[in-house]
Motif scaffolding. Structure first.
Motif, PDB file in Angstrom:
ATOM      1  N   ASN A   1      26.367  37.426 -29.426  1.00  0.00           N
ATOM      2  CA  ASN A   1      27.826  37.303 -29.385  1.00  0.00           C
ATOM      3  C   ASN A   1      28.543  38.533 -29.942  1.00  0.00           C
ATOM      4  O   ASN A   1      29.650  38.448 -30.462  1.00  0.00           O
ATOM      5  N   THR A   2      27.935  39.705 -29.775  1.00  0.00           N
ATOM      6  CA  THR A   2      28.540  40.948 -30.245  1.00  0.00           C
ATOM      7  C   THR A   2      29.883  41.192 -29.590  1.00  0.00           C
ATOM      8  O   THR A   2      30.851  41.563 -30.259  1.00  0.00           O
ATOM      9  N   GLU A   3      29.962  40.989 -28.281  1.00  0.00           N
ATOM     10  CA  GLU A   3      31.217  41.254 -27.576  1.00  0.00           C
ATOM     11  C   GLU A   3      32.338  40.371 -28.112  1.00  0.00           C
ATOM     12  O   GLU A   3      33.452  40.839 -28.366  1.00  0.00           O
ATOM     13  N   GLU A   4      32.058  39.097 -28.317  1.00  0.00           N
ATOM     14  CA  GLU A   4      33.049  38.177 -28.875  1.00  0.00           C
ATOM     15  C   GLU A   4      33.478  38.628 -30.271  1.00  0.00           C
ATOM     16  O   GLU A   4      34.669  38.666 -30.594  1.00  0.00           O
ATOM     17  N   ALA A   5      32.504  38.981 -31.112  1.00  0.00           N
ATOM     18  CA  ALA A   5      32.805  39.419 -32.473  1.00  0.00           C
ATOM     19  C   ALA A   5      33.658  40.683 -32.463  1.00  0.00           C
ATOM     20  O   ALA A   5      34.658  40.776 -33.185  1.00  0.00           O
ATOM     21  N   PHE A   6      33.301  41.658 -31.647  1.00  0.00           N
ATOM     22  CA  PHE A   6      34.037  42.920 -31.642  1.00  0.00           C
ATOM     23  C   PHE A   6      35.420  42.785 -31.025  1.00  0.00           C
ATOM     24  O   PHE A   6      36.354  43.479 -31.446  1.00  0.00           O
ATOM     25  N   ASN A   7      35.597  41.901 -30.068  1.00  0.00           N
ATOM     26  CA  ASN A   7      36.952  41.639 -29.568  1.00  0.00           C
ATOM     27  C   ASN A   7      37.804  41.004 -30.657  1.00  0.00           C
ATOM     28  O   ASN A   7      38.994  41.304 -30.780  1.00  0.00           O
ATOM     29  N   PHE A   8      37.180  40.158 -31.481  1.00  0.00           N
ATOM     30  CA  PHE A   8      37.882  39.586 -32.629  1.00  0.00           C
ATOM     31  C   PHE A   8      38.269  40.690 -33.608  1.00  0.00           C
ATOM     32  O   PHE A   8      39.413  40.774 -34.053  1.00  0.00           O
ATOM     33  N   TYR A   9      37.331  41.568 -33.970  1.00  0.00           N
ATOM     34  CA  TYR A   9      37.627  42.652 -34.911  1.00  0.00           C
ATOM     35  C   TYR A   9      38.704  43.577 -34.342  1.00  0.00           C
ATOM     36  O   TYR A   9      39.582  44.040 -35.068  1.00  0.00           O
TER      37      TYR A   9
ATOM     38  N   LYS B   1      34.158  34.248 -39.223  1.00  0.00           N
ATOM     39  CA  LYS B   1      33.555  33.173 -38.426  1.00  0.00           C
ATOM     40  C   LYS B   1      32.227  33.567 -37.799  1.00  0.00           C
ATOM     41  O   LYS B   1      31.533  32.720 -37.241  1.00  0.00           O
ATOM     42  N   PHE B   2      31.840  34.830 -37.916  1.00  0.00           N
ATOM     43  CA  PHE B   2      30.547  35.294 -37.406  1.00  0.00           C
ATOM     44  C   PHE B   2      29.517  35.461 -38.519  1.00  0.00           C
ATOM     45  O   PHE B   2      28.421  35.945 -38.291  1.00  0.00           O
ATOM     46  N   GLY B   3      29.879  35.088 -39.759  1.00  0.00           N
ATOM     47  CA  GLY B   3      28.953  35.173 -40.881  1.00  0.00           C
ATOM     48  C   GLY B   3      28.929  36.517 -41.576  1.00  0.00           C
ATOM     49  O   GLY B   3      28.097  36.750 -42.443  1.00  0.00           O
ATOM     50  N   VAL B   4      29.847  37.429 -41.227  1.00  0.00           N
ATOM     51  CA  VAL B   4      29.905  38.751 -41.846  1.00  0.00           C
ATOM     52  C   VAL B   4      30.824  38.672 -43.068  1.00  0.00           C
ATOM     53  O   VAL B   4      31.921  38.120 -42.994  1.00  0.00           O
ATOM     54  N   GLN B   5      30.343  39.213 -44.183  1.00  0.00           N
ATOM     55  CA  GLN B   5      31.111  39.204 -45.429  1.00  0.00           C
ATOM     56  C   GLN B   5      31.978  40.460 -45.524  1.00  0.00           C
ATOM     57  O   GLN B   5      31.513  41.562 -45.235  1.00  0.00           O
ATOM     58  N   TRP B   6      33.233  40.247 -45.935  1.00  0.00           N
ATOM     59  CA  TRP B   6      34.209  41.323 -46.063  1.00  0.00           C
ATOM     60  C   TRP B   6      34.826  41.305 -47.444  1.00  0.00           C
ATOM     61  O   TRP B   6      35.061  40.239 -48.005  1.00  0.00           O
ATOM     62  N   MET B   7      35.114  42.503 -47.984  1.00  0.00           N
ATOM     63  CA  MET B   7      35.874  42.663 -49.213  1.00  0.00           C
ATOM     64  C   MET B   7      37.058  43.558 -48.861  1.00  0.00           C
ATOM     65  O   MET B   7      36.866  44.664 -48.333  1.00  0.00           O
ATOM     66  N   ILE B   8      38.265  43.065 -49.121  1.00  0.00           N
ATOM     67  CA  ILE B   8      39.477  43.813 -48.810  1.00  0.00           C
ATOM     68  C   ILE B   8      40.084  44.255 -50.132  1.00  0.00           C
ATOM     69  O   ILE B   8      40.266  43.449 -51.051  1.00  0.00           O
ATOM     70  N   ASN B   9      40.419  45.542 -50.224  1.00  0.00           N
ATOM     71  CA  ASN B   9      40.845  46.126 -51.472  1.00  0.00           C
ATOM     72  C   ASN B   9      42.058  47.025 -51.240  1.00  0.00           C
ATOM     73  O   ASN B   9      42.086  47.794 -50.279  1.00  0.00           O
ATOM     74  N   PHE B  10      43.059  46.923 -52.108  1.00  0.00           N
ATOM     75  CA  PHE B  10      44.145  47.899 -52.136  1.00  0.00           C
ATOM     76  C   PHE B  10      44.361  48.280 -53.593  1.00  0.00           C
ATOM     77  O   PHE B  10      44.590  47.423 -54.440  1.00  0.00           O
ATOM     78  N   ASP B  11      44.277  49.565 -53.866  1.00  0.00           N
ATOM     79  CA  ASP B  11      44.482  50.071 -55.216  1.00  0.00           C
ATOM     80  C   ASP B  11      45.574  51.139 -55.134  1.00  0.00           C
ATOM     81  O   ASP B  11      45.352  52.234 -54.587  1.00  0.00           O
ATOM     82  N   SER B  12      46.751  50.827 -55.668  1.00  0.00           N
ATOM     83  CA  SER B  12      47.883  51.748 -55.569  1.00  0.00           C
ATOM     84  C   SER B  12      47.666  53.022 -56.360  1.00  0.00           C
ATOM     85  O   SER B  12      48.370  54.005 -56.154  1.00  0.00           O
ATOM     86  N   ARG B  13      46.687  53.055 -57.255  1.00  0.00           N
ATOM     87  CA  ARG B  13      46.397  54.255 -58.042  1.00  0.00           C
ATOM     88  C   ARG B  13      45.621  55.284 -57.244  1.00  0.00           C
ATOM     89  O   ARG B  13      45.517  56.433 -57.646  1.00  0.00           O
ATOM     90  N   ILE B  14      45.055  54.872 -56.099  1.00  0.00           N
ATOM     91  CA  ILE B  14      44.271  55.785 -55.269  1.00  0.00           C
ATOM     92  C   ILE B  14      45.142  56.291 -54.131  1.00  0.00           C
ATOM     93  O   ILE B  14      45.725  55.493 -53.397  1.00  0.00           O
ATOM     94  N   LYS B  15      45.219  57.562 -53.979  1.00  0.00           N
ATOM     95  CA  LYS B  15      46.051  58.178 -52.921  1.00  0.00           C
ATOM     96  C   LYS B  15      45.185  58.686 -51.814  1.00  0.00           C
ATOM     97  O   LYS B  15      44.203  59.244 -51.917  1.00  0.00           O
TER      98      LYS B  15
END
Length: 140
Positions: free
Chosen positions: A13-21, A126-140
């Motif tokens: 289901n790579t195509e489905e996953a990548f269309n989602f991404y 929903k494809f079982g891939v783990q994500w970490m989302i980060n925003f640090d305003s101190r980093i330019k």
């Protein structure tokens, strides 16, 4: 080092996953190769020839890449051995990515201000891939 490019393997289901991404991050695929178009795959079962041999979607200066693992090989078992971390350029961008990836998935840690100074959250899509989302305003 020029870039770090995560490569994801899927069980058909790579195509489905990548269309989602693509729907979450935007952009256009820079490469989509199918097994049936690839030299050396002529003897592959017809049912697998439409599978994704290689796909790439730009994410900032990196590429998110992936493939379907043919049924003749050991199938992918998703687990806790890897995550993809995205460093967003704003809180709004972080929220957009987080909310998009969380659709149909499971939130492990909602986006929030963290003790180390970043705005951060974790989820499994929903494809079982783990994500970490980060925003640090101190980093330019």
């Amino acid at each position: 080092m020029r870039a770090v490019n995560p490569y994801l393997n899927f069980n058909g289901n790579t195509e489905e996953a990548f269309n989602f991404y693509k729907s979450v991050f935007g952009g256009e695929f820079v490469t989509v190769m199918r097994f049936g178009e690839t030299p050396g795959c002529e003897s592959m079962p017809e049912t697998e020839k439409n599978g994704i041999m290689h796909i790439a979607l730009p994410l900032g200066s990196s590429l998110l890449m992936g493939t379907d693992v043919p049924k003749s090989m050991e199938q992918v078992k998703f687990g806790t051995n890897s995550s993809i971390t995205i460093d967003a350029e704003s809180r709004e961008e972080a929220d957009r990515y987080f909310n998009g990836l969380a659709a149909g998935g499971k939130v492990g840690m909602p986006m929030d201000d963290m003790f180390w100074g970043a705005y951060y959250g974790m989820l499994t899509d929903k494809f079982g891939v783990q994500w970490m989302i980060n925003f640090d305003s101190r980093i330019k």
